[in-house]
Design a protein around this motif. Structure first.
Motif, mmCIF file in Angstrom:
data_model
loop_
_atom_site.group_PDB
_atom_site.id
_atom_site.type_symbol
_atom_site.label_atom_id
_atom_site.label_comp_id
_atom_site.label_asym_id
_atom_site.label_seq_id
_atom_site.Cartn_x
_atom_site.Cartn_y
_atom_site.Cartn_z
ATOM 1 N N LEU A 106 0.822 -1.217 0.000
ATOM 2 C CA LEU A 106 0.000 0.000 0.000
ATOM 3 C C LEU A 106 0.851 1.259 0.000
ATOM 4 C CD1 LEU A 106 -2.796 -0.978 2.565
ATOM 5 C CD2 LEU A 106 -2.918 -1.026 0.064
ATOM 6 N N GLU A 107 2.048 1.199 0.590
ATOM 7 C CA GLU A 107 2.876 2.394 0.745
ATOM 8 C C GLU A 107 4.006 2.481 -0.271
ATOM 9 O OE1 GLU A 107 2.428 0.230 3.312
ATOM 10 O OE2 GLU A 107 0.810 1.292 4.349
ATOM 11 N N ARG A 108 4.417 1.371 -0.851
ATOM 12 C CA ARG A 108 5.606 1.362 -1.695
ATOM 13 C C ARG A 108 5.250 1.237 -3.168
ATOM 14 N NH1 ARG A 108 8.812 -3.568 -0.068
ATOM 15 N NH2 ARG A 108 10.444 -2.595 -1.319
ATOM 16 N N PRO A 109 6.173 1.625 -4.061
ATOM 17 C CA PRO A 109 5.963 1.363 -5.483
ATOM 18 C C PRO A 109 5.787 -0.133 -5.726
ATOM 19 C CG PRO A 109 7.774 2.910 -5.175
ATOM 20 C CD PRO A 109 7.401 2.396 -3.809
ATOM 21 N N LEU A 110 4.826 -0.492 -6.544
ATOM 22 C CA LEU A 110 4.502 -1.907 -6.735
ATOM 23 C C LEU A 110 5.652 -2.684 -7.370
ATOM 24 C CD1 LEU A 110 0.767 -1.751 -7.849
ATOM 25 C CD2 LEU A 110 1.731 -2.096 -5.560
ATOM 26 N N ARG A 111 6.454 -2.021 -8.176
ATOM 27 C CA ARG A 111 7.586 -2.723 -8.792
ATOM 28 C C ARG A 111 8.565 -3.219 -7.729
ATOM 29 N NH1 ARG A 111 9.427 -2.754 -13.957
ATOM 30 N NH2 ARG A 111 7.917 -1.148 -14.490
ATOM 31 N N GLN A 112 8.814 -2.399 -6.720
ATOM 32 C CA GLN A 112 9.710 -2.815 -5.637
ATOM 33 C C GLN A 112 9.059 -3.882 -4.766
ATOM 34 O OE1 GLN A 112 10.893 0.653 -3.433
ATOM 35 N NE2 GLN A 112 11.638 1.750 -5.235
ATOM 36 N N ALA A 113 7.793 -3.684 -4.431
ATOM 37 C CA ALA A 113 7.100 -4.647 -3.572
ATOM 38 C C ALA A 113 7.009 -6.009 -4.240
ATOM 39 C CB ALA A 113 5.713 -4.118 -3.234
ATOM 40 N N ARG A 114 6.742 -6.009 -5.536
ATOM 41 C CA ARG A 114 6.627 -7.278 -6.265
ATOM 42 C C ARG A 114 7.913 -8.076 -6.170
ATOM 43 N NH1 ARG A 114 6.573 -6.456 -12.517
ATOM 44 N NH2 ARG A 114 8.671 -5.806 -11.880
ATOM 45 N N HIS A 115 9.030 -7.372 -6.290
ATOM 46 C CA HIS A 115 10.333 -8.070 -6.226
ATOM 47 C C HIS A 115 10.528 -8.698 -4.855
ATOM 48 C CE1 HIS A 115 14.702 -8.303 -5.489
ATOM 49 N NE2 HIS A 115 14.745 -8.711 -6.749
ATOM 50 N N ASP A 116 10.180 -7.980 -3.802
ATOM 51 C CA ASP A 116 10.374 -8.513 -2.453
ATOM 52 C C ASP A 116 9.482 -9.728 -2.191
ATOM 53 O OD1 ASP A 116 12.192 -6.545 -2.049
ATOM 54 O OD2 ASP A 116 10.898 -5.282 -0.806
ATOM 55 N N ILE A 117 8.302 -9.772 -2.792
ATOM 56 C CA ILE A 117 7.365 -10.872 -2.547
ATOM 57 C C ILE A 117 7.901 -12.190 -3.073
ATOM 58 C CG2 ILE A 117 5.062 -11.755 -3.152
ATOM 59 C CD1 ILE A 117 4.082 -8.851 -3.107
#
Length: 270
Positions: A106-117
């Motif tokens: 919800l708070e971060r750019p989705l491109r970065q969050a997707r990588h972490d997932i």
């Protein structure tokens, strides 16, 4: 190459989000349900009634409608992300929900969050490919849309053109007046001529200008090249030439044909 002896199919999840109505319509062909991260941070899976995989069955697929609050994150994925050879699918879905929360989508750019997932998944233990798609919902403000209902009367095509020109003038998009007037005229004419009424005409101004015409028929339009001796048959060809993108989608009441045009550079820089 061995040839499969039984039926061969592919799972599919089809999702359409309307940023004006804030509504998401989806259907599943044997595919796992999407996850929704609400603005409050809770994660839930949409309850779907999946049909058979594509190429296996022949009956209609059931659609599910879901209202999504602005700022929600929709997670679509392949079953390889939740079937990793360790535990059942329910456990894999719980693990994915936890990953979505930890990634702070919800708070971060989705491109970065997707990588972490997916970064710490063990490649050597994956039984299938893994694909993850994240999308954040947004809302088109009321003053960025204009909607009109028209009866199935060919005499109203001229009124449709007039309404479009007036609205574009209010939005200061006079540079697109000629092409949008022509696109709206052709789409409304086709809807009245071949589908009957009522017809809904809608303009949406976001990072592009979208012109939509909805009618009660579920027959999809077909573009063709008219012969030089034919008086008609050029409508959709003109729409395709004047549009950045165009297409058609089914609705519960029939279908919607849409056309997108890029905004003038000066308007995009505002």
């Amino acid at each position: 190459i061995p040839v499969p002896s039984g039926p061969v199919g592919a799972t599919c999840l089809y999702v359409v989000y309307d940023p004006v109505a804030q509504q998401c319509v989806m259907a599943s062909a044997g595919h796992p349900p999407p996850a929704v991260v609400g603005p409050d941070g809770t994660v839930e899976y949409v309850e779907l009634s999946p049909g058979p995989p594509l190429g296996v069955g022949g009956w209609p697929f059931e659609t599910t409608e879901r209202d999504l609050a602005p700022g929600s994150v929709l997670a679509l994925y392949t079953d390889g992300l939740i079937e990793r050879g360790e535990g059942d699918i329910d456990e894999g879905m719980r693990d994915l929900a936890d990953r979505l929360v930890r990634a702070e989508v919800l708070e971060r750019p989705l491109r970065q969050a997707r990588h972490d997932i997916v970064s710490d998944l063990p490649p050597g233990r994956l039984s299938d490919d893994v694909t993850l798609l994240l999308a954040r919902t947004r809302v088109v403000p009321p003053d960025a849309t204009a909607t009109w209902q028209l009866e199935a009367d060919p005499a109203l095509v001229g009124r449709a053109r007039h309404l479009v020109l007036e609205q574009l003038s209010r939005w200061e998009l006079d540079e697109l007046a000629f092409t949008t007037e022509l696109v709206a005229s052709e789409l409304v004419t086709n809807a009245i001529r071949y589908a009957g009424g009522p017809v809904r005409l809608r303009l949406i101004r976001t990072d592009v200008l979208t012109c939509e015409v909805s009618d009660p028929s579920n027959t999809q339009p077909r573009m063709r090249r008219a012969r030089t001796s034919e008086e008609g048959g050029r409508g959709l060809y003109l729409v395709a030439q004047l549009s950045h993108r165009w297409g058609s989608r089914y609705t519960r009441e029939g279908k919607t044909v849409w056309s997108e045009q890029s905004l003038p550079l000066t308007d995009r820089l505002r």
